[in-house]
Design a protein around this motif. Structure first.
Motif, PDB file in Angstrom:
ATOM      1  N   ALA A 100       0.807  -1.212  -0.043  1.00  0.00           N
ATOM      2  CA  ALA A 100       0.016  -0.184  -0.025  1.00  0.00           C
ATOM      3  C   ALA A 100       0.779   1.344   0.052  1.00  0.00           C
ATOM      4  O   ALA A 100       0.559   2.198  -0.655  1.00  0.00           O
ATOM      5  N   ALA A 101       2.029   1.200   0.531  1.00  0.00           N
ATOM      6  CA  ALA A 101       2.872   2.435   0.775  1.00  0.00           C
ATOM      7  C   ALA A 101       3.499   2.831  -0.509  1.00  0.00           C
ATOM      8  O   ALA A 101       3.711   3.896  -0.810  1.00  0.00           O
ATOM      9  N   ILE A 102       3.725   1.799  -1.610  1.00  0.00           N
ATOM     10  CA  ILE A 102       4.275   2.021  -2.701  1.00  0.00           C
ATOM     11  C   ILE A 102       3.445   3.222  -3.487  1.00  0.00           C
ATOM     12  O   ILE A 102       4.010   4.143  -4.210  1.00  0.00           O
ATOM     13  N   VAL A 103       1.951   3.087  -3.217  1.00  0.00           N
ATOM     14  CA  VAL A 103       1.279   4.349  -4.057  1.00  0.00           C
ATOM     15  C   VAL A 103       1.672   5.530  -3.561  1.00  0.00           C
ATOM     16  O   VAL A 103       2.024   6.645  -4.242  1.00  0.00           O
ATOM     17  N   PRO A 104       1.491   6.080  -2.196  1.00  0.00           N
ATOM     18  CA  PRO A 104       1.859   7.489  -1.802  1.00  0.00           C
ATOM     19  C   PRO A 104       3.401   7.630  -2.170  1.00  0.00           C
ATOM     20  O   PRO A 104       3.634   8.706  -2.504  1.00  0.00           O
ATOM     21  N   LEU A 105       4.260   6.915  -1.838  1.00  0.00           N
ATOM     22  CA  LEU A 105       5.498   7.041  -2.260  1.00  0.00           C
ATOM     23  C   LEU A 105       5.946   7.460  -3.800  1.00  0.00           C
ATOM     24  O   LEU A 105       6.453   8.392  -3.850  1.00  0.00           O
ATOM     25  N   SER A 106       5.343   6.701  -4.775  1.00  0.00           N
ATOM     26  CA  SER A 106       5.374   6.828  -5.951  1.00  0.00           C
ATOM     27  C   SER A 106       4.818   8.193  -6.143  1.00  0.00           C
ATOM     28  O   SER A 106       5.500   9.038  -7.020  1.00  0.00           O
ATOM     29  N   ALA A 165      15.540  10.386  -1.050  1.00  0.00           N
ATOM     30  CA  ALA A 165      14.239  10.910  -0.740  1.00  0.00           C
ATOM     31  C   ALA A 165      13.033   9.856  -0.143  1.00  0.00           C
ATOM     32  O   ALA A 165      12.503   9.746   0.739  1.00  0.00           O
ATOM     33  N   LEU A 166      13.102   8.762  -1.336  1.00  0.00           N
ATOM     34  CA  LEU A 166      12.325   7.856  -0.989  1.00  0.00           C
ATOM     35  C   LEU A 166      12.425   6.825   0.053  1.00  0.00           C
ATOM     36  O   LEU A 166      11.369   6.393   0.858  1.00  0.00           O
ATOM     37  N   ILE A 167      13.733   6.458   0.565  1.00  0.00           N
ATOM     38  CA  ILE A 167      14.019   5.942   1.690  1.00  0.00           C
ATOM     39  C   ILE A 167      13.523   6.740   2.821  1.00  0.00           C
ATOM     40  O   ILE A 167      13.001   6.213   3.720  1.00  0.00           O
ATOM     41  N   SER A 168      13.777   8.049   2.848  1.00  0.00           N
ATOM     42  CA  SER A 168      13.405   8.841   4.018  1.00  0.00           C
ATOM     43  C   SER A 168      11.783   8.877   4.251  1.00  0.00           C
ATOM     44  O   SER A 168      11.273   8.620   5.157  1.00  0.00           O
ATOM     45  N   TYR A 169      11.233   9.009   2.818  1.00  0.00           N
ATOM     46  CA  TYR A 169       9.580   9.094   2.919  1.00  0.00           C
ATOM     47  C   TYR A 169       9.166   7.621   3.421  1.00  0.00           C
ATOM     48  O   TYR A 169       8.004   7.438   3.994  1.00  0.00           O
ATOM     49  N   SER A 170       9.779   6.572   3.087  1.00  0.00           N
ATOM     50  CA  SER A 170       9.194   5.271   3.524  1.00  0.00           C
ATOM     51  C   SER A 170       9.254   4.853   4.758  1.00  0.00           C
ATOM     52  O   SER A 170       8.629   4.127   5.310  1.00  0.00           O
ATOM     53  N   ALA A 171      10.173   5.677   5.499  1.00  0.00           N
ATOM     54  CA  ALA A 171      10.300   5.819   6.935  1.00  0.00           C
ATOM     55  C   ALA A 171       9.117   6.365   7.741  1.00  0.00           C
ATOM     56  O   ALA A 171       8.583   6.048   8.423  1.00  0.00           O
TER      57      ALA A 171
END
Ligand SMILES: Nc1ncnc2c1ncn2[C@@H]1O[C@H](COP(=O)(O)OP(=O)(O)O)[C@@H](O)[C@H]1O
Ligand SMILES: [Mg+2]
Lengths: 226, 321
Positions: A100-106, A165-171
C-alpha cells in the motif's frame, strides 16, 4: 559499557526483525522507484519539450504540467499519504503494509524526480539539438538519442537523490503502518521506548542511503565524459 | 546549387520586432566556396539557418540542389536536410558518444545498417585525419580535432552542400589554417559546394571563390571575389587590402589581378614623364591569383594620360580619398 553487553545479548532477537524491516523498505523503495521513473521521466521530458522553442512548443500544456508538479511538490509527504488513501485502497485493496505504501511513495516522488529530470535536460547543449535537426533527425530520435544520453549523468544523479528521498519517505510511511524500518523505529523505539531498536534502525537506514549514494556516484563518474 | 530569393526574416520578441534578414538574394554555384562576411549581428547565422530551414524565412524562397525547401515540411524536409551537411562554431558534438559514435549519428538517423555505418565512419575519419581517435570522447580532443569530427559528421551522408557557421572562429590561427585547407581540399576532391559565414576577412581571402558582404540583414555586395575586387568602390577590396589614409595630393588607388607582365611603373615615368611615389600597398594571393592594391601618388603634366594608360592595361584606377 553495560549497554554494549545488553545489545550483544539482544542482537539475536533484533536481527530478524531488522532484516525483515530492511527487506520491506527495499521492496517499497524499489517498486516506488520503478513507478517514479516510469512516470517522472516522461513528465520531465514533457516539461522541457513543451517550452517555447522546445521540441513540441505548447506553453499552455507546460503551464498545466508545471502547476500539477508544483502542487505535488508542495504537499508534505505525510499529508499526501493521507490524502491519497482512497486511491491507495482502490489500487492495492488495502491502506496498510509495504505494498500500500508504494502508491503514496510513487505519487510523492514523481513530481520531485520530474523536476530533477527537467533540470538535467536543460543542461544539454542547445547547439547539439539544433545540429540534430540539421541532420534531419525526428523529434523522438532527438529525445532518445540526444537529450536523454547527453543528460544521463545528471539523470542518474537525480535518480539517486530521488531514491534517498524515497528511503526517507518510506520511513515516514511506517508512521501510518507502511511497514519497513520506519515502522520498526516507531513501534519499538517510540511506542515501547526501546532505544536499541531506535538506534539500530537509524544505523540500517544510514547504511542503505550510503550504499545507494556511493553506487550512484560511481555510475555518474563512469558515465560523464565532459 | 543554392538559390535563395527575397529572403526576409522577422523575429518577434515580446512587443519588439527584429528584422534579421531584409531582402537577401543568394546564388551559390555548384562546386564553389561562397563566403558571407559581416560583423556580429549582421544576420549571417540567420541566413545560413534559413538555407536548411532551421529557421523558416518570413518571406522568400530557398532551393537547394533543385528542391524548393520552403515548400517542404515534415518527413520530406528532414530527408532534404540529410543532403545538406552543417558544421557549427562550437562543434555541437555529442559528449556522451565517442568520435566514431558522433560521425555515425547522421547515418543512424538515415537508417544505414550497422556494418555499412562502420565502414563509412572509418572512411570519414581517414578523410579528416582522425582515424586514431575513433574511440576517444570529444572532451579529450583539441578544438581543431573537434571541428574535424564535426566536418566528418557533416559529410557522413554524402551531402552535395556544406553549410559552415563560423567553423573556425573558436580556433587559433594555425588550427584555422588547417581547417580551411581541409575545407578547400574537400571542395576540390569531392566537388562539395560550401556556403560559409565568417566575420574574418582572411577566410574570404584564403578559400572563397565568391563572397558577399553583409550588414543589417542585407548584402552590400556579392559576386565572385575577383570580380568584386576589380569593381570600383569595392568594400571587399578595402577590407582585404586596407590602405593607410592619405591627404597627399594626386593619389590614386590601383588594383590589379594577376602579375603585370611589364614593369608598369618605370614604363609610366618613361612615357609620360610623371613622378611616381608609392605610398602603401599589398600584394596577396586571393582565389589562387595574386592581387595587388597600391596607393600611388602620380604627379606631372601628363598625369591624366598616364592614368588612362594604366586603365588600358587592365588596372582598376580609383581616385583615392
Ligand atoms: N532566435 C532569435 N530571436 C530573436 N532575435 C534573433 C534570433 N536570432 C538572431 N536574432 C537577431 O537577429 C539579428 C541577426 O543575428 P544573427 O543572424 O545571429 O547575426 P550574425 O550571425 O551575423 O552575428 C541580431 O540582431 C540578433 O539579435
Ligand atoms: Mg552568427
Amino acid at each position: 559499557m553495560a549497554w554494549l553487553t545488553e545489545f550483544g545479548e539482544r542482537w539475536p532477537d533484533m536481527w530478524p526483525v531488522l532484516w525483515l524491516g530492511t527487506l520491506d523498505t527495499l521492496y517499497m523503495v524499489l517498486w516506488a522507484t520503478l513507478f517514479t521513473v516510469l512516470f517522472g521521466l516522461p513528465l520531465g521530458v514533457l516539461l522541457v519539450a513543451t517550452d517555447r522553442g522546445g521540441l513540441i512548443p505548447a506553453p499552455a500544456v507546460k503551464a498545466v504540467l508545471g502547476a500539477v508538479v508544483n502542487v505535488g511538490r508542495s504537499l508534505p509527504f505525510i499529508v499526501l499519504m493521507v490524502a491519497v488513501l482512497s486511491l491507495t485502497r482502490l489500487l492495492t485493496g488495502t491502506t496498510l503494509g509495504p505494498t500500500a505504501a508504494i502508491v503514496p511513495l510513487s505519487i510523492g516522488a514523481i513530481p520531485f524526480f520530474a523536476r530533477l529530470v527537467e533540470t538535467a535536460l536543460r543542461e544539454v547543449d542547445r547547439g547539439v539539438i539544433e545540429a540534430s535537426h540539421a541532420m534531419g533527425a525526428r523529434r523522438i530520435t532527438i529525445v532518445g538519442k540526444v537529450l536523454l544520453p547527453e543528460a544521463l549523468p545528471g539523470l542518474i544523479a537525480g535518480l539517486v537523490m530521488t531514491v534517498v528521498a524515497l528511503i526517507s519517505y518510506s520511513a515516514m510511511a511506517g508512521a501510518i503502518g507502511g511497514g519497513g524500518l520506519g515502522d520498526i523505529a516507531i513501534r519499538y523505539g517510540y511506542q515501547r521506548f526501546d532505544d536499541y531498536y531506535l538506534w539500530a534502525t537509524v544505523a540500517f537506514l544510514v547504511i542503505v542511503v550510503q550504499a545507494v549514494q556511493s553506487l550512484g556516484d560511481v555510475l555518474v563518474r563512469r558515465l560523464s565524459h565532459r | 546549387m543554392i538559390e535563395a530569393v527575397g529572403l526576409r526574416k522577422v523575429y518577434r520578441l515580446k512587443g519588439r520586432e527584429v528584422l534579421a534578414l531584409d531582402g537577401v538574394d543568394l546564388h551559390v554555384r555548384q562546386g564553389e566556396i561562397f563566403g558571407v562576411v559581416g560583423q556580429s549581428g549582421a544576420g549571417k547565422s540567420t541566413l545560413l539557418r534559413c538555407v536548411n530551414l532551421l529557421e523558416r524565412p518570413t518571406e522568400g524562397r530557398v532551393s537547394v540542389d533543385g528542391a524548393e525547401l520552403t515548400a517542404l515540411g515534415g518527413a520530406r524536409l528532414r530527408a532534404a536536410r540529410r543532403g545538406i551537411g552543417m558544421v557549427h562554431q562550437h562543434f555541437a558534438l555529442l559528449s556522451s558518444r565517442t568520435v566514431a559514435g558522433n560521425v555515425a549519428f547522421p547515418l543512424e538517423i538515415a537508417g544505414v545498417p550497422r556494418a555499412e555505418r562502420r565502414a563509412r565512419v572509418g572512411e570519414l575519419l581517414d578523410l579528416v585525419g582522425l582515424a586514431d581517435k575513433a574511440r576517444a570522447h570529444p572532451a579529450q580532443l583539441s578544438g581543431g580535432q573537434k571541428q574535424r569530427v564535426g566536418i566528418a559528421r557533416a559529410l557522413a551522408s554524402r551531402p552535395k552542400v556544406l553549410l559552415s557557421d563560423e567553423a573556425t572562429s573558436a580556433l587559433d590561427p594555425q588550427t584555422t589554417e588547417s581547417i580551411l585547407d581541409l575545407l578547400r581540399r574537400l571542395n576540390r576532391e569531392l566537388g562539395l559546394t560550401i556556403l560559409l559565414i565568417t566575420h574574418e576577412m582572411d577566410v574570404i581571402k584564403r578559400i572563397c571563390d565568391s563572397a558577399a558582404i553583409m550588414a543589417d540583414g542585407a548584402f552590400l555586395e556579392s559576386g565572385r571575389v575577383l570580380d568584386l575586387l576589380a569593381a570600383p568602390g569595392s568594400r571587399l577590396a578595402r577590407s582585404l587590402f586596407p590602405l593607410p589614409a592619405t591627404d597627399a595630393p594626386d593619389v590614386v588607388t590601383l588594383t590589379y589581378t594577376g602579375k603585370p607582365d611589364e614593369p608598369l611603373m618605370s614604363e609610366l615615368t618613361r612615357r609620360f614623364d610623371v613622378d611616381i611615389n608609392i605610398l602603401g600597398g599589398a600584394v596577396e594571393q586571393v582565389s589562387d591569383q595574386s592581387v595587388g592594391r597600391l596607393n600611388v601618388q602620380i604627379q606631372g603634366e601628363r598625369r591624366e594620360a598616364a592614368l588612362t594608360y594604366l586603365h588600358g592595361k587592365g588596372l582598376l584606377v580609383e581616385v583615392a580619398g
